[in-house]
Design a protein around this motif. Structure first.
Motif, PDB file in Angstrom:
ATOM      1  N   LEU A 352      39.685  46.978  45.797  1.00 45.16           N
ATOM      2  CA  LEU A 352      40.529  45.439  45.023  1.00 45.16           C
ATOM      3  C   LEU A 352      38.793  45.271  44.039  1.00 45.16           C
ATOM      4  O   LEU A 352      39.382  44.497  43.463  1.00 45.16           O
ATOM      5  N   VAL A 353      37.675  45.481  44.568  1.00 44.62           N
ATOM      6  CA  VAL A 353      36.611  45.244  43.873  1.00 44.62           C
ATOM      7  C   VAL A 353      36.374  45.470  42.497  1.00 44.62           C
ATOM      8  O   VAL A 353      36.778  44.770  41.366  1.00 44.62           O
ATOM      9  N   PHE A 442      41.862  33.988  32.038  1.00 48.34           N
ATOM     10  CA  PHE A 442      41.901  35.178  32.721  1.00 48.34           C
ATOM     11  C   PHE A 442      41.117  36.307  33.317  1.00 48.34           C
ATOM     12  O   PHE A 442      41.289  36.795  34.693  1.00 48.34           O
ATOM     13  N   GLY A 443      40.612  36.543  31.742  1.00 46.94           N
ATOM     14  CA  GLY A 443      39.305  37.384  32.823  1.00 46.94           C
ATOM     15  C   GLY A 443      38.360  37.563  33.695  1.00 46.94           C
ATOM     16  O   GLY A 443      38.289  37.539  34.178  1.00 46.94           O
ATOM     17  N   GLY A 444      37.765  35.803  33.385  1.00 44.58           N
ATOM     18  CA  GLY A 444      36.689  34.919  33.937  1.00 44.58           C
ATOM     19  C   GLY A 444      37.851  34.958  35.544  1.00 44.58           C
ATOM     20  O   GLY A 444      36.665  35.124  36.555  1.00 44.58           O
ATOM     21  N   LEU A 445      38.626  34.261  35.756  1.00 44.00           N
ATOM     22  CA  LEU A 445      39.599  34.707  36.536  1.00 44.00           C
ATOM     23  C   LEU A 445      39.516  35.881  37.561  1.00 44.00           C
ATOM     24  O   LEU A 445      39.235  35.735  39.344  1.00 44.00           O
ATOM     25  N   LEU A 446      39.561  36.609  36.824  1.00 46.81           N
ATOM     26  CA  LEU A 446      39.843  38.044  37.658  1.00 46.81           C
ATOM     27  C   LEU A 446      37.954  38.632  38.263  1.00 46.81           C
ATOM     28  O   LEU A 446      38.392  38.787  39.460  1.00 46.81           O
ATOM     29  N   LEU A 447      37.549  38.300  37.289  1.00 47.98           N
ATOM     30  CA  LEU A 447      36.099  38.494  37.868  1.00 47.98           C
ATOM     31  C   LEU A 447      35.338  37.734  39.011  1.00 47.98           C
ATOM     32  O   LEU A 447      34.924  38.426  40.055  1.00 47.98           O
ATOM     33  N   LEU A 448      35.653  36.119  39.400  1.00 51.69           N
ATOM     34  CA  LEU A 448      35.874  35.571  40.582  1.00 51.69           C
ATOM     35  C   LEU A 448      36.361  36.253  41.472  1.00 51.69           C
ATOM     36  O   LEU A 448      36.046  36.202  43.021  1.00 51.69           O
ATOM     37  N   CYS A 449      37.692  37.288  41.519  1.00 55.37           N
ATOM     38  CA  CYS A 449      38.502  37.504  42.712  1.00 55.37           C
ATOM     39  C   CYS A 449      37.720  38.489  43.312  1.00 55.37           C
ATOM     40  O   CYS A 449      37.256  39.205  44.238  1.00 55.37           O
ATOM     41  N   LEU A 451      34.377  39.324  42.188  1.00 54.27           N
ATOM     42  CA  LEU A 451      33.412  38.889  43.618  1.00 54.27           C
ATOM     43  C   LEU A 451      33.811  38.056  44.485  1.00 54.27           C
ATOM     44  O   LEU A 451      33.094  38.410  45.728  1.00 54.27           O
ATOM     45  N   LEU A 452      34.799  37.627  45.376  1.00 58.19           N
ATOM     46  CA  LEU A 452      35.476  36.398  46.341  1.00 58.19           C
ATOM     47  C   LEU A 452      35.092  37.954  46.870  1.00 58.19           C
ATOM     48  O   LEU A 452      35.868  37.992  48.553  1.00 58.19           O
ATOM     49  N   THR A 453      36.113  38.997  46.833  1.00 58.45           N
ATOM     50  CA  THR A 453      36.425  40.300  47.438  1.00 58.45           C
ATOM     51  C   THR A 453      35.192  40.468  48.796  1.00 58.45           C
ATOM     52  O   THR A 453      35.563  40.877  50.136  1.00 58.45           O
TER      53      THR A 453
END
Length: 472
Positions: A352-353, A442-449, A451-453
């Motif tokens: 996921l990360v 969209f790139g920032g949203l995915l990077l945040l996801c 980290l949340l993983t």
């Protein structure tokens, strides 16, 4: 000789021990993993493929149908989000139906209805009737888009579950590759047959083929068995044993009667008491709102939001973006510059990360690449986000109890589809106005996801293959 003694010990343990009732995970462990699980998972994967092909197919159908249906770009964006609107609206009721009426029956009925309305839309003469049929189709997609993950988690032994989810997920991604292949084979044919009110053209045939997968999957599922975990949760002991015997026989190639487990641990009689619809809905929902499960539901939902916003949101516009970039005079210019000119812990967690961060970086890099082939490759990498769906659902199977699992996964996937709706419309609005910001967003949203993983719990270790299941 030692192996023979081991088999005798297992049989004696199961049949003669005072504690001869085993829980379902142990019973599945004994049934093993083999041909039965493989073919069943293939059928369940077909539902997931159908649920991907239908909405992703819009990115190829709508440009081809633009003239026949007289669509503007804004209308195309709205129609492309219809499947996700339907899923958001119906995820809650489908989750309730799955947990109370059974996995198999729900999958068959919902998929048959989705296939029927999807194929019917191909014969609609104008935009409004097409949208109505597609909306009816969308109301049925939430079930085949989520239930198979629950089903797989309930027929596969725990030690094989993660690998199976990953393989099925990979098959789903391959299914998304089927969309452009079908479009490439059908749309250039340019045949037209006069049906009076309209001409039957290639894009209508493509709509039929995209929706036909639901009917094929539902037909195959009619020959399968119900989830043993659902049967146990409903107090149907004998039916659950029969399903486990079928799994054991299919995997081992021997008689079902040879399955050594004769008794399963069942839920308390109080849990099986008949309840009214409102009471049942309350019992299916309130436990998920308690802090212990709500935090995982929210985290799963947000990860799905990020994954689907990119996978089904931004990706819807990829064919249009690529067409603009490749056909434009864009030498030494980024994708957005060309568009502006023309417009003026474990392996699951690690996967996921990697995927979230990798695709997030790719989205950002699109703003800096000037080679058309380079950003074509970067844009074409977006379907890799599909690799995140299986692991997130695998965590959900581990986190949520059986009687709440269908509802929890449906609500999590509902958040994902909200991401699809938001992603589709946000990308459609921003791509021509502030293009660079679109990819940064969209790139920032995915990077945040990504980290949340790290907040996801550690995976449960698989059941030990102790004396109950080692050499059967």
């Amino acid at each position: 000789m030692r192996a023979g003694k081991k088999i005798e010990t297992v049989t004696e343990y199961v049949e003669n021990s005072e504690k001869n009732s085993v829980d379902l995970d142990q019973a599945l462990n004994i049934a093993g993993f083999g041909w039965y699980n493989a073919k069943y998972c293939l059928v369940l994967a077909l539902f997931l493929i159908a649920a991907i092909v239908e909405p992703v197919g819009y990115s190829f159908v709508l440009p081809a149908a633009k003239c026949d249906l007289q669509l503007t770009d804004a209308q195309r964006g709205f129609i492309a989000s219809i499947p996700y609107i339907g899923i958001v609206i119906t995820s809650y009721p489908w989750g309730y139906i799955v947990d109370t009426q059974g996995r198999k029956r729900t999958l068959i009925y919902s998929s048959m209805a989705a296939g029927f309305f999807g194929m019917l839309s191909a014969f609609m003469p104008e935009r409004i009737s097409f949208i109505v049929c597609k909306f009816m189709n969308a109301l049925c997609i939430a079930s085949p888009a989520a239930v198979p993950y629950t089903f797989i988690g309930e027929i596969v032994p725990q030690r094989n579950r993660d690998l199976t989810m990953s393989v099925v997920n990979a098959m789903q991604i391959l299914g998304s590759a089927l969309v452009p292949l079908l479009a490439w084979a059908i749309l250039p044919t340019n045949f037209r047959a006069n049906f009076g009110l309209y001409d039957f053209s290639p894009w209508r045939l493509l709509v039929i083929l995209n929706s036909a997968l639901f009917v094929i999957a539902a037909t195959l599922m009619a020959f399968g068995s119900e989830s043993p975990k659902y049967l146990v949760a409903q107090g149907k002991h004998d039916e659950a044993i029969k399903v486990l015997q079928t799994i054991y026989s299919g995997n081992k190639g021997i008689s079902p009667e040879d399955y050594p487990v004769k008794s399963l641990k069942m839920p308390n009689s109080n849990e099986l008491e008949k309840r009214g619809i409102m009471t049942s809905l309350k019992d299916q929902t309130v436990p998920l709102m308690k802090p212990r499960l709500l935090k995982w539901l929210a985290l799963n939902g947000f990860l799905f939001f990020g994954a689907f916003a990119t996978l089904n949101g931004l990706y819807v516009w990829v064919p249009d973006i690529l067409n603009r970039v490749i056909s434009g005079n864009g030498e030494d210019m980024t994708a957005c510059q060309v568009i502006a000119q023309r417009f003026n812990q474990d392996r699951k967690k690690t996967l996921l990360v990697i995927v979230f961060c990798l695709i997030g970086v790719f989205c950002i890099l699109i703003n800096f690449i000037t080679d058309p082939m380079g950003f074509a490759v970067l844009l074409s990498s977006l379907p890799i986000m599909g690799l995140t769906i299986g692991p997130i659902n695998s965590f959900a199977v581990e986190i949520f109890p059986t009687q709440l699992r269908g509802m929890a996964i449906s609500l999590s996937m509902m958040m994902g589809r909200i991401g699809s709706i938001v992603g589709t419309n946000v990308a459609g609005v921003l791509i021509n106005v502030v293009c660079e910001a679109t990819f940064y967003l969209f790139g920032g949203l995915l990077l945040l996801c990504g980290l949340l993983t790290f907040l996801l719990p550690r995976s449960q270790p698989p059941l030990e293959q102790f004396k109950l299941s080692t050499h059967l």
